[in-house]
Design an enzyme around this catalytic site. Structure first.
Site, PDB file in Angstrom:
ATOM      1  N   ASP A   1     -12.541  12.643  -7.129  1.00 17.74           N
ATOM      2  CA  ASP A   1     -13.022  12.003  -8.367  1.00 17.74           C
ATOM      3  C   ASP A   1     -13.167  13.041  -9.482  1.00 17.74           C
ATOM      4  O   ASP A   1     -12.859  12.773 -10.649  1.00 17.74           O
ATOM      5  CB  ASP A   1     -14.363  11.304  -8.100  1.00 17.74           C
ATOM      6  CG  ASP A   1     -14.235  10.261  -7.000  1.00 17.74           C
ATOM      7  OD1 ASP A   1     -13.248   9.513  -7.010  1.00 17.74           O
ATOM      8  OD2 ASP A   1     -15.113  10.216  -6.119  1.00 17.74           O
TER       9      ASP A   1
ATOM     10  N   HIS B   1     -18.448   7.352  -3.564  1.00 15.79           N
ATOM     11  CA  HIS B   1     -16.987   7.343  -3.697  1.00 15.79           C
ATOM     12  C   HIS B   1     -16.425   5.949  -3.450  1.00 15.79           C
ATOM     13  O   HIS B   1     -15.738   5.700  -2.462  1.00 15.79           O
ATOM     14  CB  HIS B   1     -16.349   8.375  -2.746  1.00 15.79           C
ATOM     15  CG  HIS B   1     -14.852   8.368  -2.822  1.00 15.79           C
ATOM     16  ND1 HIS B   1     -14.159   8.806  -3.941  1.00 15.79           N
ATOM     17  CD2 HIS B   1     -13.916   7.934  -1.949  1.00 15.79           C
ATOM     18  CE1 HIS B   1     -12.874   8.646  -3.737  1.00 15.79           C
ATOM     19  NE2 HIS B   1     -12.678   8.110  -2.534  1.00 15.79           N
TER      20      HIS B   1
HETATM   21  P1  NAD Z   1      -2.933   8.297   7.509  1.00 16.67           P
HETATM   22  O1  NAD Z   1      -2.865   7.030   8.248  1.00 16.67           O
HETATM   23  O2  NAD Z   1      -1.717   8.820   6.869  1.00 16.67           O
HETATM   24  O3  NAD Z   1      -3.499   9.448   8.453  1.00 16.67           O
HETATM   25  C1  NAD Z   1      -4.628   9.271   9.239  1.00 16.67           C
HETATM   26  C2  NAD Z   1      -4.480  10.106  10.489  1.00 16.67           C
HETATM   27  O4  NAD Z   1      -5.652   9.902  11.271  1.00 16.67           O
HETATM   28  C3  NAD Z   1      -3.262   9.713  11.355  1.00 16.67           C
HETATM   29  O5  NAD Z   1      -2.488  10.842  11.633  1.00 16.67           O
HETATM   30  C4  NAD Z   1      -3.899   9.148  12.605  1.00 16.67           C
HETATM   31  O6  NAD Z   1      -3.167   9.397  13.771  1.00 16.67           O
HETATM   32  C5  NAD Z   1      -5.227   9.899  12.609  1.00 16.67           C
HETATM   33  N1  NAD Z   1      -6.221   9.274  13.465  1.00 16.67           N
HETATM   34  C6  NAD Z   1      -6.442   7.957  13.704  1.00 16.67           C
HETATM   35  N2  NAD Z   1      -7.436   7.819  14.595  1.00 16.67           N
HETATM   36  C7  NAD Z   1      -7.853   9.063  14.904  1.00 16.67           C
HETATM   37  C8  NAD Z   1      -8.842   9.579  15.769  1.00 16.67           C
HETATM   38  N3  NAD Z   1      -9.600   8.777  16.512  1.00 16.67           N
HETATM   39  N4  NAD Z   1      -9.004  10.915  15.839  1.00 16.67           N
HETATM   40  C9  NAD Z   1      -8.234  11.736  15.087  1.00 16.67           C
HETATM   41  N5  NAD Z   1      -7.273  11.312  14.256  1.00 16.67           N
HETATM   42  C10 NAD Z   1      -7.093   9.993  14.182  1.00 16.67           C
HETATM   43  O7  NAD Z   1      -4.119   8.141   6.422  1.00 16.67           O
HETATM   44  P2  NAD Z   1      -4.440   9.101   5.174  1.00 16.67           P
HETATM   45  O8  NAD Z   1      -3.695   8.633   3.991  1.00 16.67           O
HETATM   46  O9  NAD Z   1      -4.315  10.511   5.608  1.00 16.67           O
HETATM   47  O10 NAD Z   1      -5.986   8.729   4.923  1.00 16.67           O
HETATM   48  C11 NAD Z   1      -6.964   9.079   5.858  1.00 16.67           C
HETATM   49  C12 NAD Z   1      -8.335   8.598   5.398  1.00 16.67           C
HETATM   50  O11 NAD Z   1      -8.740   9.278   4.202  1.00 16.67           O
HETATM   51  C13 NAD Z   1      -8.402   7.110   5.051  1.00 16.67           C
HETATM   52  O12 NAD Z   1      -9.578   6.559   5.577  1.00 16.67           O
HETATM   53  C14 NAD Z   1      -8.434   7.087   3.534  1.00 16.67           C
HETATM   54  O13 NAD Z   1      -9.048   5.956   3.019  1.00 16.67           O
HETATM   55  C15 NAD Z   1      -9.239   8.337   3.263  1.00 16.67           C
HETATM   56  N6  NAD Z   1      -9.127   8.893   1.904  1.00 16.67           N
HETATM   57  C16 NAD Z   1     -10.256   9.376   1.330  1.00 16.67           C
HETATM   58  C17 NAD Z   1     -10.203   9.946   0.072  1.00 16.67           C
HETATM   59  C18 NAD Z   1     -11.443  10.517  -0.555  1.00 16.67           C
HETATM   60  O14 NAD Z   1     -11.438  10.757  -1.757  1.00 16.67           O
HETATM   61  N7  NAD Z   1     -12.498  10.784   0.184  1.00 16.67           N
HETATM   62  C19 NAD Z   1      -8.976  10.000  -0.614  1.00 16.67           C
HETATM   63  C20 NAD Z   1      -7.841   9.489   0.003  1.00 16.67           C
HETATM   64  C21 NAD Z   1      -7.928   8.921   1.274  1.00 16.67           C
HETATM   65  C1  LMR Z   2      -9.026   7.454  -3.284  1.00 18.17           C
HETATM   66  O1  LMR Z   2      -9.957   7.472  -4.094  1.00 18.17           O
HETATM   67  O2  LMR Z   2      -7.853   7.676  -3.618  1.00 18.17           O
HETATM   68  C2  LMR Z   2      -9.323   7.221  -1.836  1.00 18.17           C
HETATM   69  O3  LMR Z   2     -10.654   6.848  -1.651  1.00 18.17           O
HETATM   70  C3  LMR Z   2      -8.361   6.277  -1.181  1.00 18.17           C
HETATM   71  C4  LMR Z   2      -8.505   4.866  -1.629  1.00 18.17           C
HETATM   72  O4  LMR Z   2      -8.534   3.986  -0.759  1.00 18.17           O
HETATM   73  O5  LMR Z   2      -8.564   4.615  -2.828  1.00 18.17           O
END
Ligand code: NAD
Ligand code: LMR
Length: 336
Positions: free
Chosen positions: A173, A200
């Site tokens: 953010d 968030h």
């Molecule tokens: P993705 O599906 O590409 O990757 C997630 C990974 O987690 C995969 O490789 C999967 O195998 C792994 N996984 C699933 N279960 C698991 C477990 N029990 N133990 C370990 N690994 C496991 O998803 P992504 O795009 O990398 O997003 C991941 C998370 O981050 C999502 O929940 C998304 O919403 C979040 N996110 C948060 C922010 C933020 O600002 N905080 C920003 C973007 C995404």
């Molecule tokens: C973001 O802000 O990009 C992450 O929290 C992923 C989402 O679901 O928006």
């Protein structure tokens, strides 16, 4: 003589550090094979404070680790796959970064991810409690507002909870606010300072535009539009990716910056400040993001609420009930 040696080493590209700095940390990435996990691991592989990089996931980590291990930086990379290897990936870790779990698809809220991701955070937190209870833990997994209280409750049950060591990563953010303000003002985004507080998701994301430096000048309409754009930026990416997930590359950048700041704090660097979602007494919400000074034990000082104008005070009023609801959901889940 010492000066000469130091200069010689510097000329050879070798960095030297003063006494008292450890300069060799183990970082574990949980969810390392994912859309965020892979580029985040790539960026962490380039951090000179990291000597051990442990990549944990339920799929693909041997390959990701083999690939990264050919990069000519000093850290050793190891892959850990499946729940049986989670404990080993965490043993001795100084910093654990967690992007494990499912991302949004168009039409979903972050809260819709709760059913799958809450259990993942619970399991990883239990293993952290057993294997690296002193680690600094940075949760990226959504819904961040709820996942952090889940982890706190699990660590509490295990008797190892230290609120100074548990963080929800809201750095994206801040990164977005800096990008949007920088481009709007025609200045380098890297020079923009702006606190983004709260949580968030949607209305809980509160960019404090009145405190941005350089100041974001605009009429109320422009300020409200920019506020909503920052609050909805995640959804902007989810829509653009059209079913292929949510922000990964910008999140990897933001996650590497945040983990890098945790490491700098651990390493005794002064004035390391980041906004992050932590246990808090700053507002009625028991978890809340404000600017924090990071140090050798995680949160060294919570700098509290920045000065808010009347519009921002209204945004805060809207954020608090939503945050409280999100937090309670996490507490209830962990104690069910
Ligand atoms: P993705 O599906 O590409 O990757 C997630 C990974 O987690 C995969 O490789 C999967 O195998 C792994 N996984 C699933 N279960 C698991 C477990 N029990 N133990 C370990 N690994 C496991 O998803 P992504 O795009 O990398 O997003 C991941 C998370 O981050 C999502 O929940 C998304 O919403 C979040 N996110 C948060 C922010 C933020 O600002 N905080 C920003 C973007 C995404
Ligand atoms: C973001 O802000 O990009 C992450 O929290 C992923 C989402 O679901 O928006």
């Amino acid at each position: 003589m010492l000066k000469q040696v130091t200069k010689q080493l510097a000329l050879q590209g070798v960095r030297t550090f003063s006494v008292g700095q450890q300069n060799n940390y183990k970082v574990t990435v949980c969810g390392a094979a994912g859309g965020i996990g892979q580029p985040l691991s790539l960026l962490l592989k380039q951090n000179p404070l990291v000597t051990d990089l442990a990549l944990y996931d339920i799929v693909h980590t041997p390959g990701v680790a083999a690939d990264l291990s050919h990069i000519d930086t000093k850290s050793k990379t190891a892959g850990f796959i499946g729940a049986d290897q989670l404990g080993d990936s965490l043993k001795g870790s100084d910093v654990v970064v967690i992007p494990a779990g499912v991302p949004r698809k168009p039409g979903m809220t972050r809260d819709d991810l709760f059913n799958v991701n809450a259990g993942i955070i619970k399991d990883i937190s239990n293993s952290i409690a057993k294997n690296c209870p002193k680690a600094l833990v940075a949760i990226i997994t959504n819904p961040v507002n709820t996942c952090v209280p889940i982890a706190a409750e699990i660590l509490k049950k295990a008797g190892v909870y230290d609120p100074k060591r548990l963080f929800g990563v809201s750095t994206l953010d801040v990164v977005r606010a800096r990008a949007f303000i920088g481009h709007a003002l025609g200045v380098d985004p890297q020079t923009v300072q702006i606190p983004v507080i709260g949580g968030h998701s949607g209305v809980t994301i509160l960019p404090v535009l009145s405190q941005s430096q350089p100041l974001f000048k605009g009429n109320q309409d422009t300020i409200e539009k920019l506020t909503v754009r920052i609050q909805e930026a995640g959804t902007e990416v989810v829509k653009a990716k059209a079913g292929a997930g949510s922000a990964t590359l910008s999140m990897a950048y933001a996650g590497a910056r945040f983990a890098g700041s945790l490491l700098k704090g651990l390493n005794g660097e002064k004035d390391v400040i980041e906004c992050s979602y932590v246990q808090s007494t700053v507002t009625e919400a028991t978890f809340f993001s404000t600017p924090l000074v990071l140090g050798k034990n995680g949160v060294q000082e919570n700098l509290g609420l920045p000065k808010l104008n009347d519009y921002e005070k209204k945004l805060l009023e809207a954020a608090i009930p939503e945050l409280k609801k999100n937090i309670q959901k996490g507490i209830d889940f962990a104690n069910a």
